[in-house]
Scaffold this active site. Structure first.
Site, PDB file in Angstrom:
ATOM      1  CE  LYS A  89      -7.098  11.010  -4.483  1.00 55.84           C
ATOM      2  NZ  LYS A  89      -5.722  11.713  -4.303  1.00 55.84           N
ATOM      3  NE  ARG A 107      -2.644   7.225  -7.412  1.00 55.86           N
ATOM      4  CZ  ARG A 107      -2.556   7.116  -5.862  1.00 55.86           C
ATOM      5  NH1 ARG A 107      -3.638   6.726  -5.522  1.00 55.86           N
ATOM      6  NH2 ARG A 107      -2.297   7.855  -4.770  1.00 55.86           N
ATOM      7  NE  ARG A 119      -1.322  13.356   3.923  1.00 55.29           N
ATOM      8  CZ  ARG A 119      -2.577  13.138   2.619  1.00 55.29           C
ATOM      9  NH1 ARG A 119      -3.309  13.105   2.331  1.00 55.29           N
ATOM     10  NH2 ARG A 119      -1.333  12.108   1.877  1.00 55.29           N
ATOM     11  NE  ARG A 130      -0.032   8.286   2.980  1.00 61.40           N
ATOM     12  CZ  ARG A 130      -0.899   9.227   2.144  1.00 61.40           C
ATOM     13  NH1 ARG A 130      -1.691   9.328   1.675  1.00 61.40           N
ATOM     14  NH2 ARG A 130      -0.429   8.518   0.538  1.00 61.40           N
ATOM     15  NE  ARG A 177       2.077  10.528  -2.356  1.00 61.86           N
ATOM     16  CZ  ARG A 177       2.026  10.999  -0.928  1.00 61.86           C
ATOM     17  NH1 ARG A 177       2.750  11.447  -0.442  1.00 61.86           N
ATOM     18  NH2 ARG A 177       0.725  11.339  -0.825  1.00 61.86           N
TER      19      ARG A 177
HETATM   20  P1  AMP Z   1      -3.437   7.023  -1.579  1.00 63.87           P
HETATM   21  O1  AMP Z   1      -3.475   7.123  -0.057  1.00 63.87           O
HETATM   22  O2  AMP Z   1      -4.305   7.362  -2.895  1.00 63.87           O
HETATM   23  O3  AMP Z   1      -2.277   8.196  -2.070  1.00 63.87           O
HETATM   24  O4  AMP Z   1      -1.958   5.890  -2.653  1.00 63.87           O
HETATM   25  C1  AMP Z   1      -0.938   6.135  -1.497  1.00 63.87           C
HETATM   26  C2  AMP Z   1       0.213   4.683  -2.810  1.00 63.87           C
HETATM   27  O5  AMP Z   1      -0.573   3.470  -2.893  1.00 63.87           O
HETATM   28  C3  AMP Z   1       0.357   5.393  -3.672  1.00 63.87           C
HETATM   29  O6  AMP Z   1       0.960   6.656  -3.867  1.00 63.87           O
HETATM   30  C4  AMP Z   1       0.746   4.380  -4.615  1.00 63.87           C
HETATM   31  O7  AMP Z   1       1.818   3.682  -4.078  1.00 63.87           O
HETATM   32  C5  AMP Z   1      -0.600   3.371  -4.178  1.00 63.87           C
HETATM   33  N1  AMP Z   1      -1.451   3.753  -4.939  1.00 63.87           N
HETATM   34  C6  AMP Z   1      -3.014   3.875  -4.122  1.00 63.87           C
HETATM   35  N2  AMP Z   1      -4.005   3.373  -5.447  1.00 63.87           N
HETATM   36  C7  AMP Z   1      -2.719   3.293  -6.786  1.00 63.87           C
HETATM   37  C8  AMP Z   1      -3.217   3.110  -7.757  1.00 63.87           C
HETATM   38  N3  AMP Z   1      -4.560   2.928  -8.110  1.00 63.87           N
HETATM   39  N4  AMP Z   1      -2.979   2.306  -8.839  1.00 63.87           N
HETATM   40  C9  AMP Z   1      -1.083   2.375  -8.617  1.00 63.87           C
HETATM   41  N5  AMP Z   1      -0.646   2.506  -6.999  1.00 63.87           N
HETATM   42  C10 AMP Z   1      -1.385   2.984  -6.035  1.00 63.87           C
END
Ligand code: AMP
Length: 186
Positions: free
Chosen positions: A13, A88, A127, A131, A142
């Site tokens: 994404k 989400r 990757r 992180r 996740r």
């Molecule tokens: P991402 O970079 O989109 O993979 O997000 C990393 C982490 O941020 C996720 O595993 C959640 O802990 C938190 N996070 C990001 N976006 C959301 C969301 N829309 N709702 C809840 N937690 C989020």
């Protein structure tokens, strides 16, 4: 154009959102990136979400919805945006819908990046972005969270007839050209 870029963790994404941003000149809004920046800058939001993120769980809906609602007030998003990582959960999708209708506007496209689970795990573990949630144990959490809490968001937008499915397997450019085709249609 207002676009939601949706898919499981590791689907690509972020990479594709940046390509859409450049080609169509609309900014990406990534909730994950906003949380990572808050943690790095040790803001009160960062302190609140650090453990949750490190464990691979979801930040509570009210925190995420407030953050997005505030961010979208900024002039840079007035002409459209690409949402990456939001909504989400179904309550987040509902809150986003009310925000759109309050502003008298609507979503143009919902792109679902489809990638097999085996490929997702491979991608995330290779990757190398450093992180803290990119390790085998957290990746499993996740993916479980995605299947339980996030996948229903797809059904929510399916019912509205807004979903375009994008094959997320292939090179970055191959996937991007599928996105261009889908956006051309929407
Ligand atoms: P991402 O970079 O989109 O993979 O997000 C990393 C982490 O941020 C996720 O595993 C959640 O802990 C938190 N996070 C990001 N976006 C959301 C969301 N829309 N709702 C809840 N937690 C989020």
């Amino acid at each position: 154009m207002k676009i939601i870029l949706f898919g499981p963790p590791g689907a690509g994404k972020g990479t594709q959102a940046k390509k859409i941003e450049t080609k169509y000149n609309i900014p990406q809004l990534s909730t994950g990136e906003m949380f990572r920046a808050a943690i790095k800058n040790q803001t009160s939001l960062g302190v609140k979400v650090k453990t949750i993120m490190d464990e691979g769980r979801l930040v509570p809906d009210d925190i995420v919805v407030d953050l997005v609602a505030e961010a979208l007030k900024m002039p840079e998003y007035a002409g459209g945006y690409i949402l990456d990582g939001f909504p989400r959960t179904v309550p987040q999708a509902e809150a986003f819908d009310s925000l759109l209708s309050k502003n008298g506007t609507s979503l143009d496209a919902f792109l679902m990046l489809k990638v097999s689970e085996a490929e997702l795990v491979n991608r995330i573990l290779s990757r190398g972005e450093g992180r803290s949630d990119d390790n085998p144990e957290k990746v499993k959490v996740r993916l479980d969270v995605y299947n339980k809490e996030t996948a229903p968001v797809l059904e929510y937008y399916e019912k509205k007839g807004l979903v375009s499915y994008i094959d997320g397997f292939g090179t970055v450019d191959e996937i991007f050209s599928r996105i261009e085709t889908a956006l051309g249609k929407s």
